[in-house]
Write an enzyme that holds these catalytic residues in place. Sequence first.
Site, PDB file in Angstrom:
ATOM      1  N   ASN A 213      50.276  33.571  42.339  1.00  0.00           N
ATOM      2  CA  ASN A 213      49.556  33.998  43.546  1.00  0.00           C
ATOM      3  C   ASN A 213      48.751  32.841  44.110  1.00  0.00           C
ATOM      4  OD1 ASN A 213      46.753  34.055  42.410  1.00  0.00           O
ATOM      5  ND2 ASN A 213      47.718  35.525  41.023  1.00  0.00           N
ATOM      6  N   ASP A 282      49.116  41.306  37.833  1.00  0.00           N
ATOM      7  CA  ASP A 282      49.074  42.674  37.307  1.00  0.00           C
ATOM      8  C   ASP A 282      50.302  42.988  36.457  1.00  0.00           C
ATOM      9  OD1 ASP A 282      46.619  43.490  38.365  1.00  0.00           O
ATOM     10  OD2 ASP A 282      47.518  43.702  40.359  1.00  0.00           O
ATOM     11  N   LYS A 292      68.470  29.696  33.264  1.00  0.00           N
ATOM     12  CA  LYS A 292      68.282  29.881  34.701  1.00  0.00           C
ATOM     13  C   LYS A 292      69.236  30.956  35.231  1.00  0.00           C
ATOM     14  CE  LYS A 292      68.250  27.465  39.065  1.00  0.00           C
ATOM     15  NZ  LYS A 292      68.788  26.353  39.829  1.00  0.00           N
ATOM     16  N   ASP A 311      44.623  44.238  30.954  1.00  0.00           N
ATOM     17  CA  ASP A 311      43.458  43.961  31.803  1.00  0.00           C
ATOM     18  C   ASP A 311      42.415  43.257  30.934  1.00  0.00           C
ATOM     19  OD1 ASP A 311      41.067  44.030  33.272  1.00  0.00           O
ATOM     20  OD2 ASP A 311      41.830  45.698  34.478  1.00  0.00           O
ATOM     21  N   ILE A 312      42.326  41.962  31.077  1.00  0.00           N
ATOM     22  CA  ILE A 312      41.490  41.150  30.181  1.00  0.00           C
ATOM     23  C   ILE A 312      40.014  41.531  30.319  1.00  0.00           C
ATOM     24  CG2 ILE A 312      40.815  38.782  29.578  1.00  0.00           C
ATOM     25  CD1 ILE A 312      43.569  37.918  30.827  1.00  0.00           C
ATOM     26  N   LYS A 350      35.996  48.971  35.855  1.00  0.00           N
ATOM     27  CA  LYS A 350      36.038  47.896  34.844  1.00  0.00           C
ATOM     28  C   LYS A 350      34.915  48.045  33.820  1.00  0.00           C
ATOM     29  CE  LYS A 350      39.309  45.458  36.937  1.00  0.00           C
ATOM     30  NZ  LYS A 350      40.474  44.757  36.404  1.00  0.00           N
TER      31      LYS A 350
HETATM   32  N1  CTP Z   1      41.283  40.993  35.700  1.00  0.00           N
HETATM   33  C1  CTP Z   1      41.569  40.695  34.379  1.00  0.00           C
HETATM   34  N2  CTP Z   1      42.812  40.980  33.878  1.00  0.00           N
HETATM   35  C2  CTP Z   1      43.751  41.563  34.636  1.00  0.00           C
HETATM   36  C3  CTP Z   1      43.467  41.861  35.981  1.00  0.00           C
HETATM   37  C4  CTP Z   1      42.224  41.571  36.479  1.00  0.00           C
HETATM   38  O1  CTP Z   1      40.719  40.159  33.678  1.00  0.00           O
HETATM   39  N3  CTP Z   1      44.936  41.821  34.139  1.00  0.00           N
HETATM   40  C5  CTP Z   1      39.931  40.723  36.222  1.00  0.00           C
HETATM   41  C6  CTP Z   1      39.861  39.661  37.260  1.00  0.00           C
HETATM   42  O2  CTP Z   1      39.621  38.388  36.691  1.00  0.00           O
HETATM   43  C7  CTP Z   1      38.702  40.100  38.119  1.00  0.00           C
HETATM   44  C8  CTP Z   1      38.877  41.611  38.124  1.00  0.00           C
HETATM   45  O3  CTP Z   1      39.517  41.906  36.886  1.00  0.00           O
HETATM   46  O4  CTP Z   1      37.457  39.853  37.535  1.00  0.00           O
HETATM   47  C9  CTP Z   1      39.739  42.047  39.278  1.00  0.00           C
HETATM   48  O5  CTP Z   1      40.181  43.323  39.070  1.00  0.00           O
HETATM   49  P1  CTP Z   1      41.627  43.852  39.507  1.00  0.00           P
HETATM   50  O6  CTP Z   1      41.699  45.269  39.158  1.00  0.00           O
HETATM   51  O7  CTP Z   1      42.695  42.985  39.003  1.00  0.00           O
HETATM   52  O8  CTP Z   1      41.585  43.574  40.989  1.00  0.00           O
HETATM   53  P2  CTP Z   1      42.790  43.738  41.867  1.00  0.00           P
HETATM   54  O9  CTP Z   1      44.054  43.215  41.270  1.00  0.00           O
HETATM   55  O10 CTP Z   1      42.360  43.139  43.137  1.00  0.00           O
HETATM   56  O11 CTP Z   1      42.875  45.304  41.849  1.00  0.00           O
HETATM   57  P3  CTP Z   1      43.519  46.178  42.960  1.00  0.00           P
HETATM   58  O12 CTP Z   1      44.913  45.677  43.038  1.00  0.00           O
HETATM   59  O13 CTP Z   1      43.354  47.537  42.408  1.00  0.00           O
HETATM   60  O14 CTP Z   1      42.683  45.913  44.153  1.00  0.00           O
END
Ligand code: CTP
Length: 405
Positions: A213, A282, A292, A311-312, A350
């Site tokens: 991204n 995600d 490849k 989700d870390i 979170k």
């Molecule tokens: N984060 C994380 N691990 C993941 C996803 C997100 O640690 N797998 C952390 C990011 O570093 C940030 C926060 O969670 O601090 C963002 O949340 P997230 O739910 O990922 O945000 P979005 O992806 O923007 O969620 P949405 O798509 O629901 O808007």
Amino acid sequence: MSDLSNKHIVLGLSGGIACYKAAELCRALVKAGATVQVVMTEAAGQFMTPVTMQALSNRTVYTSQWDARELNNMAHINLSREAHAIVVAPASADFMAKLLHGRADDLLSLMCLARPIERVPLIVAPAMNREMWTHPATQRNMAQLKADGVHVLDVGQGEQACGETGDGRMLEPEEILEDLVALFQPKVLAGQHVLVTAGPTYEAMDPVRGITNLSSGKMGFAIARAAREAGAAVTLVAGPVLLPTPRGVHRVDVRSALDMQMAVAQNVDAASVFVATAAVADWRVADVAGQKIKKDDSGQLPQLAFVENPDILAEVSQSPRAQSGALYCVGFAAESHDLLNHATAKRARKGVPLLVGNIGPATFGLDDNALLLVDEQGSQALEHASKLTLARQLVAEIARRLKAS
Ligand code: CTP
């Protein structure tokens, strides 16, 4: 406001080939907003002319304690009283030995000895041949100077002017500047250990392709730098970005979300603050192809299946240390609209005490941003500014909350 606005720096040069870098340093200090008064030893004059340093600092250079320009003939007193800091770069082995013994037989050493020790920090940037640097006498002198309260910067490593390779090169001007700027920042996170995640993750599809991204990592790197400036020990877990590591920060490079999860798990127990700025993917590809993926003539498109990444932040915020208050967790939210509502909902989801919202498309890759802080009290805007300025403000806000809890 530049980093060194309203600061007056005395830049001392002792004898060494690294004097050529002192010219760059002088420029960098002026560019950062400082006024600079150069003082040179006689030996420094063998490597660099006062004319060059005068032109760069826009002030006449002092080389002698008998300089008749000073009405009281006390240049060592006058120059040191005006300074917010004295930076000796390069500091030769001989100059460090002189400092250690409190000798004062030329203007620069005399001025260092005469400085108001509580008010005017002394920073020295050593520069010498590798044998001179590792010699027990130099190492002993360095340790004692540190014990005496002198800020002895580390040295660089690499090819030296003498043709040898090793430790002892003077730091680059930008590195010395970063250390000096840090010295002036309030130490609001002294004693804390901050763990930061930053940048995107890269989820492989096959050995040559992947999904990532637009996160540049700049906000996370700025937070790591600001936390370090504030006196914290800092570990930065960075996704694939080409940004330089902030001075004094321990960096762990990772690629995928699973790598990042593992690096965080390995470092989180030592941390007292966790700031998750990374744009973690995600999903990852379920079956990464070992080779490849090739086009063939069948007209069939490759079918990719995904699995959800861990989700870390949520994992860390649910850990016993976070729940007991031993680990303070800060999350980020990159939204495209309706920031307050999304950030408030995400804070609850979170389970973090502080959630920082920003408008992703408006800031990705840029050097500035605007933040919205959401906690249980409500929300607070940090107005549009450089990412480093915002990072320093955020660090101050985190420190305030740590103190209150
Ligand atoms: N984060 C994380 N691990 C993941 C996803 C997100 O640690 N797998 C952390 C990011 O570093 C940030 C926060 O969670 O601090 C963002 O949340 P997230 O739910 O990922 O945000 P979005 O992806 O923007 O969620 P949405 O798509 O629901 O808007």
